[in-house]
Design an enzyme around this catalytic site. Structure first.
Site, mmCIF file in Angstrom:
data_model
loop_
_atom_site.group_PDB
_atom_site.id
_atom_site.type_symbol
_atom_site.label_atom_id
_atom_site.label_comp_id
_atom_site.label_asym_id
_atom_site.label_seq_id
_atom_site.Cartn_x
_atom_site.Cartn_y
_atom_site.Cartn_z
ATOM 1 N N ASP A 84 -81.595 -76.311 46.753
ATOM 2 C CA ASP A 84 -82.650 -76.382 47.452
ATOM 3 C C ASP A 84 -82.276 -77.659 47.825
ATOM 4 O O ASP A 84 -82.980 -78.053 49.107
ATOM 5 C CB ASP A 84 -83.664 -76.731 46.078
ATOM 6 C CG ASP A 84 -84.171 -75.092 45.588
ATOM 7 O OD1 ASP A 84 -83.231 -73.715 46.380
ATOM 8 O OD2 ASP A 84 -85.195 -74.513 45.172
ATOM 9 N N SER A 102 -94.369 -71.593 56.541
ATOM 10 C CA SER A 102 -93.847 -72.747 55.936
ATOM 11 C C SER A 102 -94.675 -74.117 55.148
ATOM 12 O O SER A 102 -96.087 -74.691 56.470
ATOM 13 C CB SER A 102 -93.143 -72.526 55.616
ATOM 14 O OG SER A 102 -91.842 -73.033 56.258
ATOM 15 N N LYS A 141 -97.214 -76.098 42.568
ATOM 16 C CA LYS A 141 -95.812 -75.857 44.216
ATOM 17 C C LYS A 141 -95.529 -75.038 42.510
ATOM 18 O O LYS A 141 -94.215 -74.976 42.222
ATOM 19 C CB LYS A 141 -95.368 -76.305 44.675
ATOM 20 C CG LYS A 141 -94.599 -75.853 45.726
ATOM 21 C CD LYS A 141 -93.989 -76.290 47.258
ATOM 22 C CE LYS A 141 -93.124 -75.458 47.962
ATOM 23 N NZ LYS A 141 -91.807 -74.329 47.054
ATOM 24 N N ARG A 186 -93.430 -62.253 51.796
ATOM 25 C CA ARG A 186 -93.241 -63.021 53.968
ATOM 26 C C ARG A 186 -92.391 -62.672 55.074
ATOM 27 O O ARG A 186 -92.708 -62.505 55.899
ATOM 28 C CB ARG A 186 -92.894 -64.332 53.412
ATOM 29 C CG ARG A 186 -92.714 -65.367 54.577
ATOM 30 C CD ARG A 186 -92.195 -66.644 53.953
ATOM 31 N NE ARG A 186 -92.206 -66.887 52.968
ATOM 32 C CZ ARG A 186 -93.324 -69.211 53.103
ATOM 33 N NH1 ARG A 186 -94.273 -68.826 54.596
ATOM 34 N NH2 ARG A 186 -93.407 -68.621 52.161
ATOM 35 N N CYS A 211 -52.791 -71.324 49.916
ATOM 36 C CA CYS A 211 -52.426 -71.028 51.072
ATOM 37 C C CYS A 211 -51.214 -71.981 51.431
ATOM 38 O O CYS A 211 -50.164 -71.925 51.718
ATOM 39 C CB CYS A 211 -52.501 -70.287 52.607
ATOM 40 S SG CYS A 211 -53.078 -71.630 53.042
#
Length: 704
Positions: free
Chosen positions: A43, A92, A128, A149, A432
């Site tokens: 986040d 948001s 929140k 949403r 590689c």
């Protein structure tokens, strides 16, 4: 990704290249988080990317575009669910990471409303919840729909699943005629642990965190699964209303509690910045003891008429902000450092740790960013962590703030083993063995193997078939992963031999699980339809670093055809001479992108892979734009000051009209637009006999 100071990004091309790379990472993260409920970056890293993009756009506003991830919310609704259009867009929130950000937020509101510092401004402060946003629509007191949403405008219809959740009332007495309640679906920590234990025993999906578990449990087509999992719902606001619930946000939330909804505990009204800071600290202290995850506090202007005056921006309200919690920390032993290789070839170091509980999550890995970070310096060579490097065996401090991948913030040198040695960052790709190159000024070392590197192939194959590249119907990420694992597709050209190898024979696609005759036939036809491809889409599909859609279009428009383009890149391989000068002068290209192109085409293995792709295709010129324009197909150079419009707008208008824009004057230039202060470019144009016009004449051409 090279993150030099914003002030030093004096060249637009560098800012554009970095911004495009940031946008690709944000879109990928949005798809993983909102679209698949399976986040692939932390986040805090996501917040950092968005913040970085905002800083770049602030310095270079001409780079703003309508499809910027910073201007979009969430991810489009997934297939399998009916779509629901939100009557009021689900927005948001802007983020605050420190108290100074909250002070700026408060000052901005007072400035917008014309309020002095002596005026008491009430805020409703609430935890929140880290969950999945859900909008519940009631008509005449009856629940008629529940929608996620989605992208903010259109969400997924999960009404049947929502009806199984005890916290969501089926009907409400004395509710307004239209009532849309918005809140968070969540899963308690105890229920999350029990679910994962059961999933592990049954061989099912084990979820990364409670938020993913809640989202995955709600967004299933079988309501029995949702019913069997203990989901909760707490409202935090509302959408469409036929009448106001109360004059304040606090009063409206009390009304929702009367209607039968849960109240968010630890919510209070704050009347000063001091109150907000005090409440923030109190809730952060009790964070780990709550039954569900929270990742910050939300502050809303309590007075609803003031909210109405403040209004909203494109993606967020002006009257609210999310104040993120500081990171949670723990100390543990660093057992090893592993180098991973991503789609763009970036060598990313990952710390393997002795498992430790950080904020309720058992952590065994952490990101180490890049070799400078391990060495103990920042991008400018300045010491970090008091200059201590990171070594295997070190005692290190981890921090996280709801993050998927934690980070190392400190090293305890007193506990360092006596025989420890500095970590030697590899100069060759561990997958590689191609050279791992770190260009001057870049923080990241990258494998030069390109499409020949197996670590990059799968992700680049997904990019190759993505929407703005080949866009092959029926061949998405899931199918690419399946075919790659089964060794059916190892490089992009294998896509065009799928039908030859797997329409019949011993491994027919139609007989595979999840496939049938029709779906296999449709895929083969979709692949055949993409054999003819515009040059710009092919260039973008190759996934060459810094070559996004805009750059691919400019190169295609400038060179006209693949053969001409390939020859020009080969001729520019010495990084000098007319072909190199022409390449770097193409509008928006410059030396950074030119170097990336030349290096790619000089790599023998990657060149072979590109040749295999090209050999299967009919490459068409980029579709003409505004073919009736008098400047269509002409090469333009702008010099001096533009007064009627910005230089960026002038260039954009020229490209929209089908012209090619170059940064330097040459014999291939058709027209020079000279504003006040033009100098050597105008002089050279006149010496070469190239037509020079002023800005007013240019505006007239554009209008035509």
């Amino acid at each position: 990704m090279n993150e030099s100071n914003i002030e030093s990004l004096s060249e637009l091309e560098k800012a554009s290249a970095e911004l495009e790379e940031i946008y690709q990472r944000i879109r990928k993260a949005d798809k993983a988080y909102h679209g698949r409920d399976d986040p692939d970056i932390a986040d805090a890293e996501y917040d950092r990317l968005k913040s970085r993009a905002k800083e770049i756009l602030k310095r270079f506003p001409e780079l703003r575009s309508a499809d910027s991830p910073n201007l979009n919310i969430g991810w489009p609704a997934r297939e399998g669910f009916a779509k629901v259009a939100h009557a009021v867009k689900m927005l948001s929130l802007e983020n605050a990471f420190k108290l100074e950000d909250v002070e700026k937020f408060d000052a901005g509101i007072r400035r917008f409303l014309g309020l002095g510092n002596d005026r008491v401004l009430e805020y409703l402060a609430e935890p929140k919840i880290d969950g999945l946003s859900l909008a519940l629509r009631y008509e005449n007191g009856k629940l008629v729909s529940a929608a996620t949403r989605g992208d903010g405008s259109i969400g997924e219809d999960v009404t049947a699943n929502a009806r199984t959740i005890p916290d969501i009332p089926r009907s409400i007495d004395s509710a307004p005629e239209v009532l849309e309640v918005r809140g968070e679906i969540y899963m308690g920590r105890g229920d999350f642990q029990k679910l994962n234990e059961a999933q592990a025993k049954s061989g099912g999906k084990v979820f990364a965190n409670p938020r993913n578990a809640a989202a995955g449990s709600l967004r299933v087509l079988d309501t029995a699964i949702t019913r069997s999992r203990k989901l909760g719902y707490i409202p935090h606001g509302w959408g469409e209303l036929s009448e106001q619930l109360a004059p304040t946000a606090a009063g409206a939330m009390e009304k929702l509690e009367e209607f039968g909804f849960k109240k968010n505990p630890n919510t209070r009204i704050c009347r000063s910045l001091g109150d907000l800071a005090e409440h923030y600290s109190a809730v952060e202290t009790m964070r780990s003891s709550l039954e569900y995850d929270i990742d910050g506090m939300v502050y809303k202007v309590n007075d609803l008429p003031l909210q109405e005056r403040l209004g909203v921006r494109s993606t967020s309200p002006r009257w609210a902000i999310s104040h993120k919690f500081s990171a949670e920390t723990a100390w543990t032993r660093l057992e090893g450092i592993e180098i991973q290789v991503g789609r763009t070839g970036a060598l990313s170091p990952v710390a393997r740790l002795n498992p430790v509980n950080v904020g309720g999550v058992v952590v065994s890995n952490a990101t180490l960013h890049n070799e400078d970070y391990i060495a103990g310096v920042d991008a400018n060579g300045q010491p970090i962590r008091d200059g201590y490097d990171i070594r295997v065996g070190d005692w290190v401090e981890l921090y996280r703030g709801g993050d998927v991948i934690p980070k190392i913030s400190a090293v305890d040198p007193g506990k360092r083993p006596s025989d420890s040695k500095p970590f030697e960052f590899p100069e060759h790709c561990p997958k590689c063995n191609s050279r791992a190159v770190r260009p001057d000024g870049d923080a990241v070392r990258r494998c030069s193997g390109g499409l020949a590197c197996p670590a990059q192939v799968a992700e680049r194959l997904k990019h190759f078939v993505s929407k703005n590249a080949f866009d092959i119907e029926g061949l998405g990420d899931k199918q690419v992963e399946q075919f790659f694992e089964d060794d059916w597709i190892r490089q992009p050209s294998d896509i065009f031999t799928l039908e030859d190898n797997h329409a019949g024979g011993s491994e027919p696609l139609a007989e595979r699980e999840g496939w049938g005759e029709k779906s296999a036939s449709n895929l083969f036809q979709a692949i055949r339809d993409r054999v003819r491809i515009p040059m710009n889409r092919l260039l973008f599909a190759l996934g060459i670093r810094h070559v996004g859609e805009t750059v691919a279009a400019r190169l295609s428009r400038h060179y006209g055809g693949w053969t001409e383009f390939e020859s020009a890149i080969d001729a520019a391989s010495d990084r000098e001479g007319s072909e190199w000068n022409e390449l770097v002068s193409v509008e928006g290209i410059g030396s950074v992108i030119a170097e990336s192109l030349v290096a790619t085409f000089q790599n023998e293995r990657e060149r072979t892979i590109i040749g295999n792709i090209v050999g299967r295709l009919e490459i068409e010129p980029m579709p003409e734009v505004a073919s009736e324009s008098p400047i269509a197909g002409k090469t333009l150079v702008f010099t001096g000051t533009m007064e009627a419009m910005t230089r960026s707008e002038a260039k954009a208008r020229a490209e929209e009209a089908g012209a090619k824009v170059s940064g330097s004057v040459s014999s291939k230039t058709d027209l020079v637009v000279a504003g006040p202060g033009s100098g050597s470019k105008e002089k050279k144009a006149r010496e070469l006999g190239i037509k020079v016009i002023g800005e007013l004449e240019w505006v007239g051409l554009v209008q035509k």
